[in-house]
Write an enzyme that holds these catalytic residues in place. Sequence first.
Site, PDB file in Angstrom:
ATOM      1  N   CYS A 127       5.476 -30.626  -2.829  1.00  0.00           N
ATOM      2  CA  CYS A 127       4.778 -31.698  -4.399  1.00  0.00           C
ATOM      3  C   CYS A 127       3.527 -30.988  -3.691  1.00  0.00           C
ATOM      4  CB  CYS A 127       5.088 -32.808  -3.645  1.00  0.00           C
ATOM      5  SG  CYS A 127       6.556 -33.846  -3.822  1.00  0.00           S
TER       6      CYS A 127
HETATM    7  N1  LIG Z   1      10.351 -33.916  -1.556  1.00  0.00           N
HETATM    8  C1  LIG Z   1      10.042 -34.893  -2.251  1.00  0.00           C
HETATM    9  O1  LIG Z   1       9.013 -35.302  -1.070  1.00  0.00           O
HETATM   10  C2  LIG Z   1      10.042 -35.094  -3.385  1.00  0.00           C
HETATM   11  C3  LIG Z   1       8.718 -36.239  -3.815  1.00  0.00           C
HETATM   12  C4  LIG Z   1       8.051 -36.789  -4.480  1.00  0.00           C
HETATM   13  C5  LIG Z   1       8.769 -35.797  -6.354  1.00  0.00           C
HETATM   14  N2  LIG Z   1       9.671 -34.514  -5.947  1.00  0.00           N
HETATM   15  C6  LIG Z   1      10.169 -34.323  -6.604  1.00  0.00           C
HETATM   16  O2  LIG Z   1      11.359 -34.421  -7.378  1.00  0.00           O
HETATM   17  C7  LIG Z   1      12.251 -33.084  -8.034  1.00  0.00           C
HETATM   18  C8  LIG Z   1      13.467 -32.281  -6.857  1.00  0.00           C
HETATM   19  O3  LIG Z   1      13.117 -32.446  -5.583  1.00  0.00           O
HETATM   20  P1  LIG Z   1      13.760 -32.706  -4.113  1.00  0.00           P
HETATM   21  O4  LIG Z   1      12.638 -32.122  -3.350  1.00  0.00           O
HETATM   22  O5  LIG Z   1      14.468 -33.901  -4.100  1.00  0.00           O
HETATM   23  O6  LIG Z   1      14.567 -30.838  -3.926  1.00  0.00           O
HETATM   24  P2  LIG Z   1      15.767 -30.104  -4.040  1.00  0.00           P
HETATM   25  O7  LIG Z   1      15.768 -29.232  -3.799  1.00  0.00           O
HETATM   26  O8  LIG Z   1      15.472 -31.310  -2.133  1.00  0.00           O
HETATM   27  O9  LIG Z   1      17.135 -30.832  -4.119  1.00  0.00           O
HETATM   28  C9  LIG Z   1      16.847 -30.623  -6.000  1.00  0.00           C
HETATM   29  C10 LIG Z   1      18.973 -30.370  -6.154  1.00  0.00           C
HETATM   30  O10 LIG Z   1      18.587 -30.020  -7.228  1.00  0.00           O
HETATM   31  C11 LIG Z   1      20.245 -29.458  -6.920  1.00  0.00           C
HETATM   32  N3  LIG Z   1      19.951 -28.710  -9.093  1.00  0.00           N
HETATM   33  C12 LIG Z   1      19.637 -27.880  -9.508  1.00  0.00           C
HETATM   34  N4  LIG Z   1      19.312 -26.891 -10.680  1.00  0.00           N
HETATM   35  C13 LIG Z   1      20.596 -27.815 -10.358  1.00  0.00           C
HETATM   36  C14 LIG Z   1      21.599 -28.792 -12.015  1.00  0.00           C
HETATM   37  N5  LIG Z   1      21.049 -27.283 -12.847  1.00  0.00           N
HETATM   38  N6  LIG Z   1      21.959 -29.398 -12.205  1.00  0.00           N
HETATM   39  C15 LIG Z   1      22.066 -30.072 -10.788  1.00  0.00           C
HETATM   40  N7  LIG Z   1      22.138 -29.933  -9.427  1.00  0.00           N
HETATM   41  C16 LIG Z   1      21.032 -28.758  -9.877  1.00  0.00           C
HETATM   42  C17 LIG Z   1      19.963 -28.522  -6.276  1.00  0.00           C
HETATM   43  O11 LIG Z   1      20.997 -28.065  -6.110  1.00  0.00           O
HETATM   44  C18 LIG Z   1      18.762 -29.262  -5.144  1.00  0.00           C
HETATM   45  O12 LIG Z   1      20.287 -30.227  -4.210  1.00  0.00           O
HETATM   46  C19 LIG Z   1      10.695 -32.244  -7.656  1.00  0.00           C
HETATM   47  O13 LIG Z   1      10.890 -32.234  -9.060  1.00  0.00           O
HETATM   48  C20 LIG Z   1      10.311 -32.475  -6.493  1.00  0.00           C
HETATM   49  O14 LIG Z   1       9.078 -32.292  -7.110  1.00  0.00           O
HETATM   50  C21 LIG Z   1       9.888 -34.644  -4.412  1.00  0.00           C
END
Ligand SMILES: NC(=O)c1ccc[n+]([C@@H]2O[C@H](COP(=O)([O-])OP(=O)(O)OC[C@H]3O[C@@H](n4cnc5c(N)ncnc54)[C@H](O)[C@@H]3O)[C@@H](O)[C@H]2O)c1
Length: 438
Positions: free
Chosen positions: A275
Amino acid sequence: MSTVAQELRRRIETRTARVGVVGLGYVGLPLAVELATAGFETVGLDLDPRKIAAINAGESYIPDVPTSDVHSLVASGKLRATTDYRTVADLDTVNICVPTPLRKTKDPDMSFVVSAVEAIAEHLHPGMLVILESTTYPGTTEELVQPLLERTGLVAGVDFFLAFSPERVDPGNATFQTRNVPKVVGGTTPECGALAGALYATAIETIVPVSSPRVAEMVKLLENTFRAVNIGLVNELALMCRDLHINVWEVIDAAKTKPFGFMPFYPGPGLGGHCIPIDPFYLSWKARQFGFESRFIELAGHINGGMPRYVVDRVGEALNSVAKPIKGSKVHLFGMAYKSDVTDYRESPAIDVADLLERRGAVVTYSDHFVPSMPAEHGHKPRTEVPFDKALADGFDIAVITTAHKTFDYDTLVAKSPLILDTRNALKGRPGSHIFRL
Ligand SMILES: NC(=O)c1ccc[n+]([C@@H]2O[C@H](COP(=O)([O-])OP(=O)(O)OC[C@H]3O[C@@H](n4cnc5c(N)ncnc54)[C@H](O)[C@@H]3O)[C@@H](O)[C@H]2O)c1
């Protein structure tokens, strides 16, 4: 309220709506578990078959989500996972939680959002609620997601409902988790916002409605830019304090006793995670399209991005104090995760520190039981950890504390290391002429 909206609200209130979460990572899995716990039949969709298999076997792979929760929800039939997008045809609501990384050029990479939305669009049906949660630039929901969904001929706010709600999860935070962090929600119409709010209210304690998706998108970017800029400020202060022979952490600890108008941020080896190093560039990219130069973001990025190099310089100084060069010295990093007590090493500054030290000829190893190994990716070589006790038994020329995991045995580390560079103030208050601080 329209009849379709009334019907969806009824299904949400009676927990008979079938809900889906797309992207089962750090954000999506906790949300799916909360919705299933609230009583909804919940389907998780992901492209990664290992995640699908784990969930359907009742196992969690996210440390903040207990396996016991996943196990009981799967056993009771409330939660299941699939890679098959055709399941969207049976859903009333879908939350999209896919990654939003940056390209090498620091431009937003919207490919995951686009492919997820296109796949959902194939099965979009009247009365459905779609909520984007992925962090993104202001305008994404209305300028990118809405047109992709409306290619179906269905109209947002009339035939289906569309909203943006930023995720604020803080991995490793035992106090604030999905349920008790207020949820900001902005719908493309008031009805869209109200329905999205109604869904979240079943699983999250406080809902904060805002007037539009772009306000909700901007809220998230303000929050993360605020952190990036303030961390940049204390990192600059740390460099300054070093020249002034002042302990920057002592300064921050005293400053934070002020009961108003000050909030502590801490220096370190650089930004990490999915992030803070990334999201502000979504904002500066969008601002540039309007001819606006976001100078605070660029400056903070410059200072924070320079910290791994500063750490390498400090390693060089510490080795110099015992007449050793970086080239050929054994440097052991304690911590590869981007912050303490988490398994996530994405964008971790420890990786940059390791690469930069190796470029100068050091022999680099690391200990981090949260990150037992790292595959070759994003131009970095694969690495495997040396367990803590073995590393101390094998010996090295200098230890660098890159992540302040609570589980490290700092007494032993201080006793057995010939030199230590502490970039996290993990050794606060411990004396030792062999201890160097950032
Ligand atoms: N990790 C954090 O602390 C956090 C906090 C707030 C916001 N975010 C935001 O949330 C979003 C997700 O982050 P995350 O950390 O959970 O990511 P992550 O990589 O842990 O998880 C994302 C998941 O999406 C899946 N994926 C990718 N493309 C796909 C598709 N077309 N269809 C279905 N599944 C698909 C991946 O396989 C993965 O399991 C991002 O935009 C991130 O910036 C993350």
